[in-house]
Enzyme design. Structure first.
Site, PDB file in Angstrom:
ATOM      1  N   ARG A 263       6.972   2.340   4.112  1.00 46.40           N
ATOM      2  CA  ARG A 263       5.754   1.813   4.716  1.00 46.40           C
ATOM      3  C   ARG A 263       6.108   0.920   5.905  1.00 46.40           C
ATOM      4  O   ARG A 263       7.030   0.109   5.816  1.00 46.40           O
ATOM      5  CB  ARG A 263       4.958   1.011   3.692  1.00 46.40           C
ATOM      6  CG  ARG A 263       4.542   1.883   2.521  1.00 46.40           C
ATOM      7  CD  ARG A 263       3.551   1.231   1.609  1.00 46.40           C
ATOM      8  NE  ARG A 263       3.284   2.147   0.501  1.00 46.40           N
ATOM      9  CZ  ARG A 263       2.494   1.880  -0.527  1.00 46.40           C
ATOM     10  NH1 ARG A 263       1.871   0.709  -0.585  1.00 46.40           N
ATOM     11  NH2 ARG A 263       2.310   2.768  -1.483  1.00 46.40           N
ATOM     12  N   ARG A 278       7.934  -7.279  -0.359  1.00 43.60           N
ATOM     13  CA  ARG A 278       7.284  -6.376   0.594  1.00 43.60           C
ATOM     14  C   ARG A 278       8.331  -5.808   1.534  1.00 43.60           C
ATOM     15  O   ARG A 278       8.806  -6.486   2.431  1.00 43.60           O
ATOM     16  CB  ARG A 278       6.217  -7.157   1.367  1.00 43.60           C
ATOM     17  CG  ARG A 278       5.301  -6.318   2.234  1.00 43.60           C
ATOM     18  CD  ARG A 278       4.275  -7.176   2.947  1.00 43.60           C
ATOM     19  NE  ARG A 278       3.385  -7.844   2.028  1.00 43.60           N
ATOM     20  CZ  ARG A 278       2.283  -7.292   1.504  1.00 43.60           C
ATOM     21  NH1 ARG A 278       1.943  -6.076   1.842  1.00 43.60           N
ATOM     22  NH2 ARG A 278       1.527  -7.965   0.663  1.00 43.60           N
ATOM     23  N   GLU A 350       0.239  -8.260  -7.606  1.00 46.48           N
ATOM     24  CA  GLU A 350       0.019  -6.830  -7.821  1.00 46.48           C
ATOM     25  C   GLU A 350       1.336  -6.089  -8.059  1.00 46.48           C
ATOM     26  O   GLU A 350       2.303  -6.239  -7.323  1.00 46.48           O
ATOM     27  CB  GLU A 350      -0.675  -6.227  -6.595  1.00 46.48           C
ATOM     28  CG  GLU A 350      -0.864  -4.727  -6.739  1.00 46.48           C
ATOM     29  CD  GLU A 350      -1.451  -4.082  -5.488  1.00 46.48           C
ATOM     30  OE1 GLU A 350      -1.994  -4.809  -4.637  1.00 46.48           O
ATOM     31  OE2 GLU A 350      -1.355  -2.844  -5.384  1.00 46.48           O
ATOM     32  N   SER A 353      -1.418  -0.138  -9.085  1.00 45.06           N
ATOM     33  CA  SER A 353      -2.784   0.126  -8.665  1.00 45.06           C
ATOM     34  C   SER A 353      -3.122   1.512  -9.170  1.00 45.06           C
ATOM     35  O   SER A 353      -2.402   2.466  -8.885  1.00 45.06           O
ATOM     36  CB  SER A 353      -2.848   0.061  -7.140  1.00 45.06           C
ATOM     37  OG  SER A 353      -4.171  -0.031  -6.701  1.00 45.06           O
ATOM     38  N   ARG A 392       9.189  -4.485  -7.332  1.00 47.21           N
ATOM     39  CA  ARG A 392       8.389  -5.607  -7.799  1.00 47.21           C
ATOM     40  C   ARG A 392       8.616  -5.861  -9.277  1.00 47.21           C
ATOM     41  O   ARG A 392       8.563  -7.004  -9.749  1.00 47.21           O
ATOM     42  CB  ARG A 392       6.900  -5.355  -7.514  1.00 47.21           C
ATOM     43  CG  ARG A 392       6.611  -5.450  -6.032  1.00 47.21           C
ATOM     44  CD  ARG A 392       5.141  -5.523  -5.718  1.00 47.21           C
ATOM     45  NE  ARG A 392       4.977  -5.695  -4.269  1.00 47.21           N
ATOM     46  CZ  ARG A 392       3.808  -5.806  -3.649  1.00 47.21           C
ATOM     47  NH1 ARG A 392       2.671  -5.747  -4.345  1.00 47.21           N
ATOM     48  NH2 ARG A 392       3.759  -5.975  -2.351  1.00 47.21           N
TER      49      ARG A 392
END
Length: 431
Positions: A263, A278, A350, A353, A392
């Site tokens: 990403r 991230r 988070e 999801s 994560r």
RNA sequence: GGAGAGGUGGCGGAGUGGUCGAUCGCGCCGGUCUCGAAAACCGGAGUGGGUGCAAGCCCACCGUGGGUUCGAAUCCCACCCUCUCCGCCA
């Protein structure tokens, strides 16, 4: 993508449902205007085409009868119609493309049960599992733990690749790998998902199918020859059924894959820059289900449980929230987020999801099934969920297991993938 | 990367300029026969779009995009993909 017929049938309802997402203006009037122009052009083009076809049939007959004058007359008529058809079909194609582009750029409609809200702050907590541990000291962030430092090297990664990359080494690399293997094995052996290994470079159309394109191109990377690096294996797993007409008996299809994800993190400058929360490149174990329309909501609950099970096995406290209309992703009808407790940050973050997309993606990729006994194929429903983000999860394991002296106690559940070892020492050894 | 072969309906496989949306076989659905089933026989069935209250009618689709022609699954060009062999290679 939305069903133009549904919008035609009830434009007001469409606008009302769409308006539940913040900052979305009513758009059905614009859609229907294009659609009307489009249909008028199609009608004109097809009428001309029919005339051309008819004349064209007579041409041969006239020649066979030796009627030279009639032959020439019809020939001229066909030529004239042909030009007309070319012009009109071009016009129709323009309007058709315009409609498609517009429809592709409109987000999915939230289900009625999704809470309305502007952003993150309006999400609704569904449940909590586990108690954040009371440390007898002030817990630190993962990259500050003494035993972690030798195995989590941002400086070397920066030398190779720049910011937002990490190089893992030794015990930390092994724990990272163990986590991914543990997740995959859990989903395959206990949740019944089919292990899948996929490409990470894909064509445009796959990215359109799962709605990364056309709207979010800047969030992903593209190679010099046009391939896209997948931001999640939702792209490859979901697109496995693109263009297919499946037997109902084949459903549900439940897949899981462990892949690299890429990403660009465009627009996230300054956010979560410390540690490996991230990154431009990370690993994720993804779950994707293909279902009938009737079963997709049950499947959503099931998939959420599959993700929750990972955290429970690892003994990591988490909460499950349902995203409000303002925080939901573009393609989702409804989304559950799992947030894991990070003691170093003293908050839930988070880690998964899980979304049900209804037929939104299926329309984009033309993925259908034939209901048992019924004649016409229908669009499938698609779901995707992280199960879980591996990086994560590594952070969560390290922070929750920290012992204050620079060491980390690792979850018992990982033991089989760690050669029976269960602890990270303050000097970074796995013992 | 080079050479060759090929891409047709759920599958297999015909079809090299018009009457082909496409022979045929398998599979599928309905029926006859049967106590029931099988076999046999009869019939049905592609996808998308437009139009119409509807029955229906019209348009497109034989890998994709162009072209030739009055007319293209069929001829030409480009591209994509698959297979075989060669080269390179984790």
């Amino acid at each position: 993508m939305h069903d133009i017929r549904a919008i035609r049938d009830n434009p007001a309802a469409f606008d009302a449902r769409l308006a539940r997402r913040p900052a979305v203006a009513p758009i059905s009037a614009e859609i229907l205007a294009i659609d009307e122009r489009r249909r008028a052009r199609i009608l004109a083009a097809e009428t001309a085409q029919a005339a051309q076809n008819a004349a064209s049939k007579e041409v041969g007959a006239a020649r066979a009868r030796g009627e030279e004058a009639e032959f020439e007359r019809l020939r001229a008529l066909v030529a004239e119609k042909k030009a007309e058809v070319a012009r009109l079909t071009d016009e129709a194609a323009v309007e058709d493309g315009r409609l498609r582009d517009l429809l592709l750029s409109i987000p999915n409609l939230p289900l009625d049960e999704v809470p309305e809200g502007a952003g993150e702050e309006d999400n609704v907590e569904l449940r909590r599992w586990g108690e954040p541990k009371a440390f007898g000291f002030r817990p630190v962030e993962h990259y500050e733990i003494a035993g972690v430092k030798p195995g989590m090297d941002f400086a070397t990664a920066a030398k190779l690749s720049g910011a937002r990359f990490v190089l893992l080494r030794g015990a930390v690399a092994r724990i990272h790998r163990a986590l991914a293997q543990f997740m995959l094995d859990l989903h395959v052996a206990e949740h019944g998902l089919t292990e899948t290994w996929t490409p990470v470079l894909v064509k445009d159309e796959a990215m359109v199918g799962t709605n990364q394109l056309p709207k979010f191109a800047e969030d992903s990377y593209q190679t010099t020859n046009g391939w896209w690096l997948i931001p999640t294996s939702e792209v490859t797993l979901t697109n496995t059924v693109a263009g297919d007409i499946l037997d109902e008996a084949a459903l549900p299809i439940r897949m899981t894959a462990h892949t690299q994800c890429f990403r660009s993190e465009a627009g996230s400058a300054g956010k979560d820059t410390a540690g490996m929360l991230r990154q431009h490149q990370f690993e994720k174990v993804e779950m994707v289900s293909i279902t009938t329309p009737e079963t997709s909501l049950d499947e959503h609950a099931r998939m959420t449980r599959c993700a929750e099970a990972v955290l429970e096995r690892l003994g990591l406290p988490y909460r499950t929230i349902v995203l409000c209309t303002g925080d939901m992703g573009f393609g989702a009808q409804k989304t559950h987020d799992l947030e894991v407790w990070l003691p170093g940050q003293n908050r839930y973050r988070e880690i998964s999801s899980v979304s049900v997309c209804g037929d939104f993606q299926a329309r984009r990729m033309n993925a259908r099934y034939r209901p048992a006994g019924a004649a016409r194929p229908e669009f499938v429903h698609t779901l995707n969920g992280s199960g879980l983000a591996v990086g994560r999860c590594l952070i969560a394991v390290l922070e929750n297991g920290q012992t204050g002296d620079g060491g980390v106690v690792l979850p018992q559940a990982l033991s089989p993938w760690l050669g029976g070892k269960g602890r990270l020492t303050p000097d970074g050894q796995l013992v």
